[in-house]
Write a protein that holds these residues in place. Structure first.
Motif, PDB file in Angstrom:
ATOM      1  N   TYR A 100      74.967  93.202  25.946  1.00 30.63           N
ATOM      2  CA  TYR A 100      74.463  93.604  24.821  1.00 30.63           C
ATOM      3  C   TYR A 100      73.114  93.095  24.379  1.00 30.63           C
ATOM      4  N   ARG A 101      73.231  91.630  24.314  1.00 28.42           N
ATOM      5  CA  ARG A 101      71.952  90.770  23.634  1.00 28.42           C
ATOM      6  C   ARG A 101      70.764  91.084  24.664  1.00 28.42           C
ATOM      7  N   VAL A 102      71.169  91.136  26.081  1.00 29.22           N
ATOM      8  CA  VAL A 102      69.983  91.194  27.008  1.00 29.22           C
ATOM      9  C   VAL A 102      69.407  92.406  26.670  1.00 29.22           C
ATOM     10  N   VAL A 106      65.414  93.616  25.775  1.00 31.41           N
ATOM     11  CA  VAL A 106      64.607  94.715  26.695  1.00 31.41           C
ATOM     12  C   VAL A 106      64.200  95.833  25.902  1.00 31.41           C
ATOM     13  N   GLN A 107      64.830  96.090  24.902  1.00 31.86           N
ATOM     14  CA  GLN A 107      64.389  97.167  23.800  1.00 31.86           C
ATOM     15  C   GLN A 107      63.207  96.490  22.990  1.00 31.86           C
ATOM     16  N   ILE A 108      63.305  95.359  22.655  1.00 35.08           N
ATOM     17  CA  ILE A 108      62.366  94.635  21.881  1.00 35.08           C
ATOM     18  C   ILE A 108      61.118  94.503  22.625  1.00 35.08           C
ATOM     19  N   ALA A 109      61.417  94.064  24.025  1.00 36.13           N
ATOM     20  CA  ALA A 109      59.896  94.170  24.867  1.00 36.13           C
ATOM     21  C   ALA A 109      59.294  95.428  24.936  1.00 36.13           C
ATOM     22  N   GLY A 110      60.261  96.593  24.960  1.00 39.94           N
ATOM     23  CA  GLY A 110      59.698  97.937  24.750  1.00 39.94           C
ATOM     24  C   GLY A 110      58.537  98.172  23.687  1.00 39.94           C
ATOM     25  N   VAL A 111      59.169  97.578  22.637  1.00 41.57           N
ATOM     26  CA  VAL A 111      58.482  97.746  21.252  1.00 41.57           C
ATOM     27  C   VAL A 111      56.947  97.138  21.095  1.00 41.57           C
ATOM     28  N   LEU A 128      49.417 106.254  27.475  1.00 42.40           N
ATOM     29  CA  LEU A 128      50.173 105.270  28.502  1.00 42.40           C
ATOM     30  C   LEU A 128      50.869 104.270  28.085  1.00 42.40           C
ATOM     31  N   LEU A 129      50.652 103.349  27.363  1.00 42.67           N
ATOM     32  CA  LEU A 129      51.069 102.114  26.925  1.00 42.67           C
ATOM     33  C   LEU A 129      52.281 102.702  25.966  1.00 42.67           C
ATOM     34  N   ILE A 130      52.030 103.705  25.147  1.00 46.46           N
ATOM     35  CA  ILE A 130      52.912 104.285  24.215  1.00 46.46           C
ATOM     36  C   ILE A 130      54.153 104.637  24.937  1.00 46.46           C
ATOM     37  N   TRP A 131      53.722 105.290  26.107  1.00 48.37           N
ATOM     38  CA  TRP A 131      54.995 106.352  26.645  1.00 48.37           C
ATOM     39  C   TRP A 131      55.525 105.076  27.482  1.00 48.37           C
ATOM     40  N   LEU A 132      54.855 104.062  27.766  1.00 50.03           N
ATOM     41  CA  LEU A 132      55.748 103.090  28.752  1.00 50.03           C
ATOM     42  C   LEU A 132      56.553 102.187  27.948  1.00 50.03           C
ATOM     43  N   GLY A 133      56.202 101.978  26.754  1.00 55.10           N
ATOM     44  CA  GLY A 133      56.838 101.201  25.725  1.00 55.10           C
ATOM     45  C   GLY A 133      58.200 101.776  25.447  1.00 55.10           C
ATOM     46  N   TYR A 134      58.019 103.234  25.079  1.00 60.49           N
ATOM     47  CA  TYR A 134      59.177 104.099  24.762  1.00 60.49           C
ATOM     48  C   TYR A 134      59.973 104.338  25.991  1.00 60.49           C
ATOM     49  N   LEU A 135      59.464 104.366  27.157  1.00 58.78           N
ATOM     50  CA  LEU A 135      60.334 104.478  28.283  1.00 58.78           C
ATOM     51  C   LEU A 135      61.359 103.227  28.474  1.00 58.78           C
ATOM     52  N   ILE A 136      60.791 102.136  28.165  1.00 57.50           N
ATOM     53  CA  ILE A 136      61.643 100.913  28.072  1.00 57.50           C
ATOM     54  C   ILE A 136      62.715 100.693  27.333  1.00 57.50           C
ATOM     55  N   MET A 137      62.404 101.520  26.080  1.00 53.82           N
ATOM     56  CA  MET A 137      63.270 101.378  24.808  1.00 53.82           C
ATOM     57  C   MET A 137      64.389 102.264  25.308  1.00 53.82           C
ATOM     58  N   ARG A 138      64.201 103.422  25.855  1.00 54.99           N
ATOM     59  CA  ARG A 138      64.939 104.504  25.766  1.00 54.99           C
ATOM     60  C   ARG A 138      66.038 104.396  27.095  1.00 54.99           C
ATOM     61  N   ALA A 140      67.118 101.554  28.090  1.00 57.96           N
ATOM     62  CA  ALA A 140      67.907 100.577  27.714  1.00 57.96           C
ATOM     63  C   ALA A 140      68.992 101.009  26.965  1.00 57.96           C
ATOM     64  N   LEU A 141      68.466 102.278  25.819  1.00 56.86           N
ATOM     65  CA  LEU A 141      69.555 102.663  25.079  1.00 56.86           C
ATOM     66  C   LEU A 141      70.532 103.669  25.784  1.00 56.86           C
ATOM     67  N   ALA A 142      69.896 104.293  26.901  1.00 56.00           N
ATOM     68  CA  ALA A 142      70.847 105.019  27.649  1.00 56.00           C
ATOM     69  C   ALA A 142      71.828 104.113  28.543  1.00 56.00           C
ATOM     70  N   THR A 143      71.498 103.028  28.983  1.00 54.13           N
ATOM     71  CA  THR A 143      72.048 102.248  29.758  1.00 54.13           C
ATOM     72  C   THR A 143      73.433 101.769  28.717  1.00 54.13           C
ATOM     73  N   GLN A 144      73.127 101.457  27.316  1.00 52.98           N
ATOM     74  CA  GLN A 144      74.129 101.195  26.320  1.00 52.98           C
ATOM     75  C   GLN A 144      75.213 102.085  26.200  1.00 52.98           C
TER      76      GLN A 144
END
Length: 413
Positions: A100-102, A106-111, A128-138, A140-144
């Protein structure tokens, strides 16, 4: 309904383990407070909020207020919604294991990737970077949510799968920002914002996740504090630069004093009443939670407006005094009326108390026309708002016929 297999608070104080089943926590859990990881998450989010504020200042100061506000609204919604998704998920399912912490890190890295792309999105319309950061966050959330689905069964499992699928489908929709012409992006934003807000409503149709009312209200409150703190920090830097570079203490002192009074009053008005008692179900909680897009967005915009006013006062902004004043008074008035509509009005007793914040919002807007004193006048209006609210509440509590139910908790303006 809520899930029954709930880890007790004592279970969560055991030594950190790599993996725990991601089970629902209880709404009746005592002493539920924000965790250090959640606070770290919030602080990293404010980095992106600050970047959006800086670009809003540049756009307004250069005379492109309409375009700047639109871009700010779009980017702030993306940030706000990612924060909302994490906060409500963690309120229901934070098991504090290593995975959960990891995933949260990862979501923080996306931010941070998102924050790095804010300037390019404003200036070059490159998302592009906005979309990429959002992709990383989402992702990670879907994984949870998939972890929840693995540990759950029945209606709870269905809800978790709906969340995961909904998050990923919406992320595909956001890809249109990379390919649509500029004229179509605002319409895509509107459609995707509506789609995002529909995901929780659809996902929780047959099962209500076990978010904790007190924890949720604390999380929103803490984020509001951090945003207001960022507002003060940005305004302080702007005033400091103006004094050092232009020796304009006389011009900047009213702006600095008025801005400080506005932020102090904004804090007082938000925190004078407890809200967690009203968050009894999804209908009330979703409306309250979604509405914080305006509360938080306007709170952050106040700081940007103070910076604009400073730049105009020292001759760096290519706008009128009226426009610079409006950059402060409009978000302040919007903050006041939204806090009243979503938060404070439930604790008002009588017409006089109900009118304090709406009238104050109108008075703040009227202060726009006070010339170079506009920000100071707006600050004095907000101080008068707090004073009036405290006075009215105190008088109400002293009435012999007042009952505990009639008397609101706290001195609410």
């Amino acid at each position: 309904m809520t899930s029954s297999p709930t880890p007790s608070p004592t279970d969560l104080t055991k030594p950190l383990r790599p993996f725990r089943p991601l089970l629902a926590r209880g709404r009746d859990e005592e002493h539920r407070a924000a965790t250090p990881l959640e606070l770290f998450f919030d602080l990293c989010f404010v980095v992106a909020v600050a970047q959006a504020g800086v670009e809003l200042v540049h756009a307004v100061a250069e005379g492109h207020a309409g375009e700047g506000v639109l871009n700010y609204a779009m980017l702030f919604f993306a940030l706000f919604w990612a924060w909302v998704n994490f906060s409500w998920f963690s309120s229901a399912y934070d098991n504090d294991d290593v995975l959960y912490r990891v995933v949260t890190l990862v979501q923080i890295a996306g931010v941070l990737v998102f924050a790095a792309g804010v300037s390019r999105a404003f200036e070059e319309h490159d998302f592009l970077l906005i979309w990429l950061g959002y992709l990383i966050m989402r992702i990670a959330l879907a994984t949870q949510w998939l972890r929840v689905a693995r540990a759950a069964d029945g209606a709870e499992r269905t809800t978790a799968i709906r969340y995961a699928v909904g998050v990923l489908i919406c992320q595909i929709g956001w890809t249109g920002l990379l390919f649509l012409p500029e004229g179509g992006r605002s319409w895509l934003f509107l459609g995707m914002a509506i789609a995002e807000m529909c995901v929780p409503v659809i996902a929780e149709r047959g099962y209500t996740t076990a978010w904790h009312p007190h924890h949720i209200s604390e999380r929103y409150g803490l984020f509001t504090i951090i945003v207001l703190g960022e507002t003060i920090a940005a305004a302080t830097v702007a005033v400091k630069s103006g004094i050092e570079e232009h020796d304009a203490l006389g011009e900047l002192l009213p702006i600095a004093a008025g801005g400080l009074l506005i932020v102090f009053a904004a804090w007082w008005i938000y925190f004078v009443v407890p809200i967690h008692g009203r968050l009894s179900g999804n209908r009330q909680a979703f409306l309250w939670g979604y509405g914080h897009y305006v509360i938080l967005g306007s709170a952050a915009a106040i700081g940007a407006g103070i910076e604009v006013a400073v730049e105009q006062a020292v001759g760096k902004a290519h706008i009128s005094t009226l426009a610079a004043s409006a950059a402060v008074t409009v978000p302040t008035a919007l903050y006041l009326i939204t806090v009243w509509a979503l938060h404070s009005r439930y604790y008002k007793v009588g017409l006089a108390q109900q009118l304090v914040l709406p009238v104050s919002a109108l008075a703040v807007l009227a202060a726009t026309f006070a010339g170079r004193w506009a920000v100071l006048v707006a600050g004095l209006v907000t101080v008068a708002t707090v004073t009036t609210g405290v006075t009215l509440t105190t008088r109400m509590s002293r009435r012999p016929q007042a009952t505990p139910r009639e008397t609101p908790p706290g001195h609410a303006p």
